[in-house]
Every structure is written in structure tokens, then in C-alpha cells.
Design a protein around this motif. Structure first.
Motif, PDB file in Angstrom:
ATOM      1  N   ASP A 161      -1.710  -0.091   8.030  1.00  0.00           N
ATOM      2  CA  ASP A 161      -0.500  -0.897   8.214  1.00  0.00           C
ATOM      3  C   ASP A 161      -0.708  -1.940   9.309  1.00  0.00           C
ATOM      4  O   ASP A 161      -0.295  -3.090   9.175  1.00  0.00           O
ATOM      5  CB  ASP A 161       0.679   0.002   8.548  1.00  0.00           C
ATOM      6  N   ILE A 171       0.877  -1.165   0.000  1.00  0.00           N
ATOM      7  CA  ILE A 171       0.000   0.000   0.000  1.00  0.00           C
ATOM      8  C   ILE A 171       0.917   1.218   0.000  1.00  0.00           C
ATOM      9  O   ILE A 171       1.418   1.636   1.045  1.00  0.00           O
ATOM     10  CB  ILE A 171      -0.930   0.019   1.230  1.00  0.00           C
ATOM     11  N   VAL A 187       1.658   4.961  -0.160  1.00  0.00           N
ATOM     12  CA  VAL A 187       0.922   6.195   0.135  1.00  0.00           C
ATOM     13  C   VAL A 187       1.857   7.392  -0.005  1.00  0.00           C
ATOM     14  O   VAL A 187       2.828   7.525   0.745  1.00  0.00           O
ATOM     15  CB  VAL A 187       0.343   6.179   1.560  1.00  0.00           C
ATOM     16  N   VAL A 232       2.093  -0.932   4.534  1.00  0.00           N
ATOM     17  CA  VAL A 232       2.106   0.450   4.052  1.00  0.00           C
ATOM     18  C   VAL A 232       3.547   0.879   3.807  1.00  0.00           C
ATOM     19  O   VAL A 232       4.446   0.553   4.589  1.00  0.00           O
ATOM     20  CB  VAL A 232       1.453   1.398   5.080  1.00  0.00           C
ATOM     21  N   ALA A 269       5.035   4.599   3.056  1.00  0.00           N
ATOM     22  CA  ALA A 269       4.709   6.021   2.901  1.00  0.00           C
ATOM     23  C   ALA A 269       5.879   6.758   2.275  1.00  0.00           C
ATOM     24  O   ALA A 269       7.038   6.504   2.617  1.00  0.00           O
ATOM     25  CB  ALA A 269       4.353   6.631   4.249  1.00  0.00           C
ATOM     26  N   VAL A 294      -3.926   5.760   7.996  1.00  0.00           N
ATOM     27  CA  VAL A 294      -2.774   5.116   7.347  1.00  0.00           C
ATOM     28  C   VAL A 294      -2.093   4.168   8.330  1.00  0.00           C
ATOM     29  O   VAL A 294      -1.731   3.042   7.981  1.00  0.00           O
ATOM     30  CB  VAL A 294      -1.778   6.171   6.829  1.00  0.00           C
ATOM     31  N   VAL A 350      -2.852   7.223  -3.091  1.00  0.00           N
ATOM     32  CA  VAL A 350      -2.547   5.824  -2.772  1.00  0.00           C
ATOM     33  C   VAL A 350      -2.481   4.943  -4.019  1.00  0.00           C
ATOM     34  O   VAL A 350      -3.298   5.084  -4.940  1.00  0.00           O
ATOM     35  CB  VAL A 350      -3.598   5.242  -1.801  1.00  0.00           C
TER      36      VAL A 350
END
Length: 203
Positions: free
Chosen positions: A81, A59, A61, A91, A93, A77, A143
């Protein structure tokens, strides 16, 4: 060439240049293979997608420190995760903003934000702004859900986290969660793309 024609040409060229500047980067479309990257994490180490053990996908972001939309989505967010890392969709980021333009998005401030908010995921600096144009990210947050396959990391969803940035309790459509849940069940993602709502990236 007379003066009037010359001025007309200048105006047309200026208009075209302005239009081109407003066109967002093309980036990836759903179904494309996203290339890997190597970016500096808040712990000072370089992170690549391939280095994340046990991942079935990611994922990704694009987010930052200063944007109120990114701040509003921060806890969500973290929750993504917490929910999906153990299931193989962590996640990752990435801060795409140029800290020379936005001091709040400096690497030192990224480190402080990650520490104070107990981030459980990599928070990477897109130094030089090379990665976000590849993806086509234009907002924070923006995303991209990727599925790890033999062919590479396939883009399965692009857009917003959900349908209500103002109030997590009022969310009706959890776009990212729905996408990851579908992938975990071996199903096709129903809503593949939505409009990302957030601050424009400051490159």
C-alpha cells in the motif's frame, strides 16, 4: 428397490455431496470484470472501490487476524500500500472469515489489529461471506489485482503475494509487485495466476 441398491444409492449420493463440498467456488478468472462491493471498514464507514479517489486499479487482499500466513505477510501488505497507493493501486484488505467460528477475526479485533499495526488501507469485514465466493478466494491471504477500465474492474492477477511466505528477504518472485509494475507501464502481466498459500477461509 431392494436394500442393497438403496444403500448403494445412498453411498453414491453421499460421495457426490462430499466431492461437491470440497470444490472451491468458481469465482473470477483473469480477464473477468469484478463487481464492486460495499463493506464496513474498521472505522465504521462503508467502503466501495468506486469511492477510492485517484485509483487506476486495486490490490484486493483477502486476509484476516488469526492466520499465521496472513500474519507473516502483514508487513508486506502494508508495504504494498505504501508503495502503490500514490501510484493509483491502493490495497483493499477484506476479512472473509466468520467471527462466530474464529473469535480472533471479530470486528473488534480487526479494529485493534488495524490500529496497532497502523494500517494505511481499508480493512473490511465481509459480513455474511458474500464477497469472497464471488471472487473465488479460498485462502488468507489471497490476492486479486484489478485494473480500472471503462468496462469495469478487470482482473489482471490472482494468487499469492510472492514466492516465499516464510522469509521476505528470501523472496525471488514478487508476483503482485510485478503485476502492478507491468500495468503501470501499460504492459501485459507476465505471470497472471499463482497458487495462493495460506489458511482456508472459515465461512
Amino acid at each position: 428397490m431392494n436394500k442393497i441398491k438403496f444403500l448403494a444409492m445412498v453411498l453414491v449420493m453421499g460421495a457426490l455431496a462430499a466431492f461437491k463440498a470440497d470444490v472451491p467456488p468458481a469465482g473470477y478468472k483473469v480477464g473477468d470484470i469484478a463487481t464492486d462491493f460495499s463493506l464496513k471498514n474498521v472505522d465504521g464507514k462503508m467502503v466501495s472501490l468506486k469511492d477510492i479517489k485517484g485509483a487506476k486499479g486495486y490490490i484486493v487482499v483477502f486476509t484476516c487476524n488469526h492466520c499465521p500466513y496472513a500474519q507473516a505477510y502483514q508487513d508486506r501488505v502494508v508495504a504494498l500500500d505504501k508503495k502503490y497507493k500514490a501510484l493509483g493501486y491502493p490495497v483493499v484488505a477484506i476479512n472473509p472469515n466468520n467471527p462466530d467460528k474464529v473469535k480472533e477475526d471479530s470486528f473488534a479485533n480487526m479494529q485493534e489489529r488495524a490500529k496497532s499495526n497502523k494500517f494505511t488501507f481499508p480493512y473490511l469485514l465481509d459480513d455474511g461471506g458474500k464477497i469472497f465466493p464471488q471472487y473465488g478466494a479460498t485462502k488468507t491471504p489471497h490476492v486479486y489485482v484489478l485494473q480500472k477500465t471503462a468496462k469495469g474492474n478487470v482482473v489482471k492477477y490472482i494468487g499469492a503475494i510472492d514466492d516465499n511466505y516464510e522469509d521476505a528477504a528470501a523472496v525471488k518472485q514478487k508476483y503482485v509487485e510485478n503485476a502492478v509494475d507491468a500495468l503501470l507501464k501499460g504492459k501485459d502481466v507476465t505471470v497472471k495466476e499463482t497458487k495462493a498459500i495460506g489458511c482456508s477461509i472459515k465461512a
